[in-house]
Design an enzyme around this catalytic site. Structure first.
Site, PDB file in Angstrom:
ATOM      1  CG  ASN A 145      -2.192  -0.788   0.718  1.00 38.11           C
ATOM      2  OD1 ASN A 145      -2.423  -1.606  -0.013  1.00 38.11           O
ATOM      3  ND2 ASN A 145      -3.172  -1.104   2.165  1.00 38.11           N
ATOM      4  N   PRO A 582      -3.348  -1.424  -3.107  1.00 42.33           N
ATOM      5  CG  PRO A 582      -2.274  -3.880  -3.206  1.00 42.33           C
ATOM      6  CD  PRO A 582      -3.979  -3.100  -4.006  1.00 42.33           C
ATOM      7  CB  CYS A 583      -0.787   3.644  -3.172  1.00 41.53           C
ATOM      8  SG  CYS A 583       0.078   2.823  -1.774  1.00 41.53           S
ATOM      9  CG  ASN A 584       4.461  -0.636  -4.670  1.00 39.70           C
ATOM     10  OD1 ASN A 584       4.796  -0.303  -3.357  1.00 39.70           O
ATOM     11  ND2 ASN A 584       4.629  -1.164  -5.454  1.00 39.70           N
ATOM     12  CG  LEU A 586      -1.985   3.870  -6.414  1.00 36.33           C
ATOM     13  CD1 LEU A 586      -3.308   4.175  -6.844  1.00 36.33           C
ATOM     14  CD2 LEU A 586      -2.282   4.449  -8.603  1.00 36.33           C
TER      15      LEU A 586
END
Length: 624
Positions: A145, A582-584, A586
């Site tokens: 995340n 997940p914001c990986n 972003l």
């Protein structure tokens, strides 16, 4: 600090340090001296050179060292250059000769304080712990995340010294690059610098971007980095006006980016329609309710089942438009958790929940740093204006950094120079450091982070969970008070309890929020890749004596229609589908693969939508 604990200032304060007085006492009466602070420096050029080259003066203030160097270069017959004296001085402080040469080249030979500030910045950049993506991590886990510096980050980490750009120096470097271009002797790196400079960015901005992104980064990646940093800095509500970056961003940022797109002949670029609000309070917070809120949901989006989706607010261009389009054209509600706690957490939430009759968790959490850590007040210096922490990260500051800061501050009896204050404050904001003693800063402890994020004490402690895993799991979690405020409307809707499908569950932020609201958890189906996180949720479930059932799975990608239908038939359907993918790809901290929803990890958003749509379709068919 003890030096000015009373907060009073006096024009008669003696700024001479003990070291400077000791030096003054060593000067023989036979040597001619200068007036005021120059009395501490012998006028014999060769004697001064001996002091400088033997590094005796390395611990003195910048002003004393500057005077010494001036006298040495003016009176010496030894032919020692000012540049060589500066090199010896700063090498004696422990910096490498290469780094010192670079700092002198950037700042000139006349400002030792600026040179020292730049050297400290370089050292921090070299030694600060990085949080690279683990090749062994599974992309389905909420561990993805947020990486180091989150969504800068809620605040991007540009150094105060890096962003104080001298206009004259910029134009000279730009002219130099143009001259090299005309001679055909530009290197690949210089060509990139010139391309960015021609777009309107400063050479210093471009240099910092190349340093952070790596020499192989394309011009596209570099412009994205600069724009992301500018956006993040503009959104940072904690920087006082007098220390906000100069020249690093302006109203022409979009024009610069557009110019680059035109240069690259990139067409058919769709302008994003969703903008981040200011203030970031969504449809209201406990202390403030905007008037005349008109929110109408599309017929296809109306619940139940209700759904609640979360991700970082500062995502790449167009991401929130795509998320909204997939989630039934619902506009996101952007909220900063600084309104619910002592720490910021800028997030977007897409949901079909009612927005009337919300209520906050009681007791109200501490809303300022001083309320959260009352013992820190004794040591908090007057020049540190923070009353909120920045976004909680998955990494913490190194012991070397905090020790370096302590050593630097102890050189001054009172307040340090403004340049040192700026440097220290930058590191405090970057790493969420708090004052724990005189001149002593420290990162937050895991149990302190639990409190700030609204989790019960020891939520992530024990059961074989390492300290590193605790930081990582907490850094990737919901801020419970914020989420609970949005979910509070469910208490009256489901007085007998609720069935929850929790996707990318992490450490159970949504479950903890519902429990603290007094909403009975009848059945929770939790999907979370990380075994560490699953163990944390299972332990919490048992410790709180939950009467319902907890069913966990480890991979959203394997959660197919047949299993969804089987579970719905077994428990009677879901009332809420909650999660944050997940914001990986972003987060602003990802300088390698910030590919938006097309990235390997963040593309799991489409699994959230796929499963949500399955649930809604199956339940709709059951009602027919």
């Amino acid at each position: 600090m003890d030096g000015n604990a009373s907060g009073e200032e006096s024009a008669s304060v003696d700024w001479t340090t003990d070291d400077e007085l000791d030096l003054a006492e060593t000067v023989t009466s036979s040597q001619p001296t200068l007036t005021t602070c120059r009395e501490a420096i012998p006028c014999n050029g060769e004697d001064i050179i001996e002091l400088l080259t033997s590094n005796v003066l390395y611990s003195f203030s910048s002003s004393i060292c500057m005077i010494a160097i001036e006298q040495a270069t003016a009176s010496s017959s030894a032919g020692v250059s000012r540049f060589k004296l500066l090199i010896n001085h700063f090498v004696g402080m422990g910096f490498s000769e290469k780094m010192v040469s670079k700092a002198i080249e950037e700042n000139g030979e006349g400002d030792t304080e600026a040179i020292l500030n730049t050297l400290l910045t370089y050292s921090t950049l070299e030694e600060s712990p990085q949080q690279p993506l683990s090749m062994n991590s599974d992309p389905s886990s909420s561990d993805y995340n947020e990486t180091f510096l989150d969504d800068f980050s809620d605040v991007d980490s540009w150094s105060e010294n890096e962003i104080e750009v001298k206009t004259e120096s910029m134009s000279e470097k730009h002219k130099m690059l143009l001259a090299l271009e005309s001679s055909g002797s530009l290197s690949e790196e210089e060509e990139k610098l010139l391309a960015l400079a021609n777009m309107g960015y400063s050479v210093e901005e471009a240099s910092i971007a190349m340093q952070r992104c790596g020499p192989e980064a394309s011009v596209t990646v570099l412009t994205d980095f600069i724009c992301a940093a500018q956006m993040a800095r503009e959104e940072d509500c904690y920087l006082p006006e007098d220390v906000k970056p100069k020249h690093i961003y302006d109203g022409n940022s979009k024009k610069k980016k557009r110019k680059f797109l035109e240069m690259q002949k990139r067409t058919n670029v769709v302008e994003e329609t969703i903008r981040l609000p200011n203030p970031m309070i969504g449809y209201g917070i406990p202390s403030q309710h905007p008037e005349n809120i008109n929110r109408s949901l599309p017929e296809s989006a109306r619940g139940p089942p209700y759904f609640y989706y979360e991700n970082v607010a500062l995502a790449p261009k167009g991401v929130w438009d795509t998320i909204s389009r997939f989630l039934y054209e619902i506009e996101p509600e952007f909220v900063d958790s600084k309104y619910f706690s002592a720490t910021a957490r800028k997030r977007g939430y897409v949901h079909n929940l009612p927005i009337q009759n919300r209520f906050p968790l009681i007791p109200q959490p501490p809303l300022t740093i001083q309320q959260a850590f009352p013992l820190s007040r004794k040591w908090w210096p007057s020049w540190d204006p923070r009353d909120k922490l920045n976004c909680i990260q998955t990494a913490i500051a190194s012991a070397k950094l905090t020790e370096r800061i302590r050593t630097a501050l102890e050189r001054y009896e009172g307040d340090p120079p403004e340049s040192v204050q700026r440097y220290v404050l930058e590191q405090c904001r970057k790493w969420n450091l708090v004052w724990v003693g005189r001149n002593k800063l420290a990162p937050l402890e895991p149990d302190e982070i639990e409190m700030l994020l609204g989790f019960p004490k020891n939520h992530t402690r024990g059961g074989g969970i390492s300290r590193t895993d605790r930081y990582k799991s907490l850094g990737n979690s919901f801020q419970v008070d914020t989420v609970a405020y949005h979910l509070s409307v469910l208490k009256d809707i489901f007085p007998n309890g609720i069935n929850v499908l929790s996707l990318f569950s992490g450490i159970g932020g949504a479950e903890v929020a519902l429990h603290r609201l007094g909403i009975k958890l009848k059945n929770v189906v939790s999907i979370e890749k990380s075994k560490v996180n699953r163990d944390i949720v299972r332990s919490w479930w048992e410790q709180t004596n939950q009467p319902g059932n907890l069913i966990d799975f480890d991979d959203v990608r394997l959660f197919e229609g047949e299993r969804v239908e089987q579970i719905i038939n077994s428990i009677g359907g879901f009332d809420l589908v909650v999660g944050g993918s997940p914001c990986n790809n972003l987060a602003g901290s990802n300088r390698v693969s910030r590919d938006g929803l097309e990235g390997k990890e963040s593309s799991l958003f489409y699994d959230y939508f796929r499963i949500l749509d399955l649930v809604r379709c199956i339940m709709r068919n059951r009602q027919m």
